[in-house]
Design a protein around this motif. Structure first.
Motif, short mmCIF file in Angstrom:
data_model
loop_
_atom_site.label_atom_id
_atom_site.label_comp_id
_atom_site.label_asym_id
_atom_site.label_seq_id
_atom_site.Cartn_x
_atom_site.Cartn_y
_atom_site.Cartn_z
N ILE A 132 0.83 -1.20 0.00
CA ILE A 132 0.00 0.00 0.00
C ILE A 132 0.87 1.25 0.00
O ILE A 132 0.61 2.20 -0.76
N GLN A 133 1.92 1.27 0.81
CA GLN A 133 2.79 2.45 0.84
C GLN A 133 3.46 2.68 -0.52
O GLN A 133 3.58 3.82 -0.97
N HIS A 134 3.88 1.60 -1.17
CA HIS A 134 4.49 1.75 -2.49
C HIS A 134 3.46 2.26 -3.51
O HIS A 134 3.78 3.12 -4.34
N TRP A 135 2.24 1.74 -3.45
CA TRP A 135 1.21 2.20 -4.38
C TRP A 135 0.87 3.67 -4.13
O TRP A 135 0.63 4.43 -5.08
N LEU A 136 0.86 4.08 -2.88
CA LEU A 136 0.59 5.49 -2.58
C LEU A 136 1.73 6.38 -3.07
O LEU A 136 1.50 7.50 -3.54
N PHE A 137 2.95 5.88 -2.99
CA PHE A 137 4.08 6.64 -3.54
C PHE A 137 3.93 6.77 -5.05
O PHE A 137 4.16 7.84 -5.63
N ASP A 138 3.52 5.68 -5.70
CA ASP A 138 3.24 5.73 -7.14
C ASP A 138 2.14 6.74 -7.44
O ASP A 138 2.24 7.52 -8.41
N LEU A 139 1.10 6.72 -6.64
CA LEU A 139 -0.01 7.66 -6.84
C LEU A 139 0.49 9.09 -6.70
O LEU A 139 0.11 9.97 -7.49
N GLY A 140 1.35 9.34 -5.72
CA GLY A 140 1.93 10.68 -5.59
C GLY A 140 2.68 11.09 -6.85
O GLY A 140 2.60 12.24 -7.27
N GLY A 141 3.37 10.13 -7.46
CA GLY A 141 4.06 10.41 -8.71
C GLY A 141 3.09 10.80 -9.81
O GLY A 141 3.34 11.72 -10.60
N GLU A 142 1.97 10.11 -9.87
CA GLU A 142 0.96 10.45 -10.87
C GLU A 142 0.38 11.84 -10.65
O GLU A 142 0.15 12.58 -11.60
N VAL A 143 0.13 12.18 -9.39
CA VAL A 143 -0.43 13.49 -9.08
C VAL A 143 0.59 14.58 -9.41
O VAL A 143 0.24 15.65 -9.92
N CYS A 144 1.86 14.31 -9.16
CA CYS A 144 2.94 15.28 -9.38
C CYS A 144 3.26 15.47 -10.86
O CYS A 144 3.73 16.53 -11.26
N ILE A 145 3.01 14.45 -11.65
CA ILE A 145 3.32 14.52 -13.09
C ILE A 145 2.01 14.30 -13.86
O ILE A 145 1.59 13.16 -14.07
N PRO A 146 1.33 15.38 -14.26
CA PRO A 146 0.06 15.23 -14.97
C PRO A 146 0.17 14.28 -16.17
O PRO A 146 1.16 14.30 -16.90
N ASN A 147 -0.84 13.46 -16.33
CA ASN A 147 -0.97 12.50 -17.44
C ASN A 147 0.07 11.37 -17.39
O ASN A 147 0.35 10.74 -18.40
N PHE A 148 0.63 11.12 -16.22
CA PHE A 148 1.61 10.04 -16.03
C PHE A 148 0.89 8.91 -15.30
O PHE A 148 0.16 9.14 -14.36
N ASN A 149 1.08 7.67 -15.74
CA ASN A 149 0.37 6.53 -15.17
C ASN A 149 1.34 5.57 -14.50
O ASN A 149 2.25 5.07 -15.13
N LEU A 150 1.09 5.32 -13.22
CA LEU A 150 1.89 4.35 -12.47
C LEU A 150 1.03 3.31 -11.76
O LEU A 150 1.41 2.15 -11.66
N VAL A 151 -0.13 3.71 -11.25
CA VAL A 151 -0.99 2.80 -10.48
C VAL A 151 -1.62 1.80 -11.45
O VAL A 151 -2.21 2.18 -12.46
N GLN A 152 -1.48 0.53 -11.10
CA GLN A 152 -1.98 -0.54 -11.96
C GLN A 152 -3.26 -1.16 -11.37
O GLN A 152 -3.42 -1.20 -10.16
N PRO A 153 -4.15 -1.68 -12.23
CA PRO A 153 -5.36 -2.34 -11.74
C PRO A 153 -5.07 -3.50 -10.78
O PRO A 153 -5.91 -3.84 -9.96
N LEU A 154 -3.89 -4.09 -10.85
CA LEU A 154 -3.51 -5.17 -9.95
C LEU A 154 -3.62 -4.73 -8.49
O LEU A 154 -3.98 -5.53 -7.62
N ALA A 155 -3.33 -3.47 -8.21
CA ALA A 155 -3.43 -2.96 -6.84
C ALA A 155 -4.87 -3.02 -6.34
O ALA A 155 -5.12 -3.43 -5.19
N ILE A 156 -5.81 -2.66 -7.18
CA ILE A 156 -7.22 -2.67 -6.79
C ILE A 156 -7.67 -4.12 -6.58
O ILE A 156 -8.36 -4.44 -5.61
N GLU A 157 -7.27 -4.99 -7.48
CA GLU A 157 -7.62 -6.41 -7.37
C GLU A 157 -7.06 -7.00 -6.07
O GLU A 157 -7.74 -7.75 -5.37
N TYR A 158 -5.82 -6.66 -5.74
CA TYR A 158 -5.21 -7.15 -4.50
C TYR A 158 -6.03 -6.68 -3.29
O TYR A 158 -6.33 -7.49 -2.40
N LEU A 159 -6.37 -5.40 -3.25
CA LEU A 159 -7.14 -4.88 -2.11
C LEU A 159 -8.50 -5.56 -2.00
O LEU A 159 -8.95 -5.89 -0.91
N GLU A 160 -9.16 -5.77 -3.12
CA GLU A 160 -10.47 -6.44 -3.10
C GLU A 160 -10.34 -7.86 -2.55
O GLU A 160 -11.16 -8.30 -1.74
N ASN A 161 -9.31 -8.57 -3.00
CA ASN A 161 -9.10 -9.93 -2.50
C ASN A 161 -8.81 -9.94 -1.01
O ASN A 161 -9.28 -10.81 -0.27
#
Length: 192
Positions: free
Chosen positions: A71-100
């Protein structure tokens, strides 16, 4: 490894602006910077929760630590996305992991029949606190998306699913430490 931060202060923000990852500068009260700050605060809250679990009497600390580290790594990735407009780092795998993980944790919990208060053991309370910060970060990120339309769906879904995970985690952590949820009492004023 790329550039290392050897000089922490740059004085470039003294005028009330800050740099984004794409080189542009925005006001420090820009919505994107507010969202970035909320995601950073959330990551710090997860770190506090992680530290509390490490010193608790909770069994299976390794499983908790693995989830919180991801989760901390994904949040760091999310921060990167917010800091760099139109940059994609967060993957659907993260959502699937949390749901499981929500499903796995929820299997052993009794069905909720009442609302619960954000209280209990330290680990439980830190999970509730992180959940509250997560909801704020989600609202801010949605505001950025509403304005700029450049926040990707997995990023928005990550915070939504993470707040759900934190709620279920708070319940599981409370039980892992031998307690039960602190229930909201509808007619509390009648007990005064």
């Amino acid at each position: 490894m790329g550039h290392r931060l050897s000089k922490i202060y740059t004085r470039t923000g003294d005028s009330g602006t800050t740099g984004l990852g794409d080189g542009s500068r925005v006001s420090k009260d820009d919505l994107r910077i507010e969202a970035l700050g909320d995601v950073d605060e959330l990551n710090s809250s997860i770190g506090v929760l992680r530290s509390q679990i490490a010193v608790s009497k909770i069994e299976d600390k390794g499983t908790w630590d693995k989830s919180l580290s991801l989760i901390q790594h994904w949040l760091f990735d999310l921060g990167g996305e917010v800091c760099i407009p139109n940059f994609n780092l967060v993957q659907p795998l993260a959502i699937e992991y949390l749901e499981n993980e929500i499903d796995r944790l929820n299997e052993d919990l009794p069905m909720l029949k009442d609302f619960i208060l954000p209280a209990g053991s330290l680990a439980c309370s830190y999970a509730h606190q992180a959940r509250s910060v997560c909801r704020r970060a989600e609202r801010r990120l949605m505001a950025v998306h509403s304005r700029d339309q450049n926040i990707q769906a997995p990023s928005l879904q990550l915070l939504n699913r993470l707040s759900d995970w934190l709620f279920v985690a708070s319940r599981a952590l409370q039980r892992a430490e031998g307690g039960t949820e602190v229930l909201w009492q509808k007619n509390i004023n009648e007990t005064i």
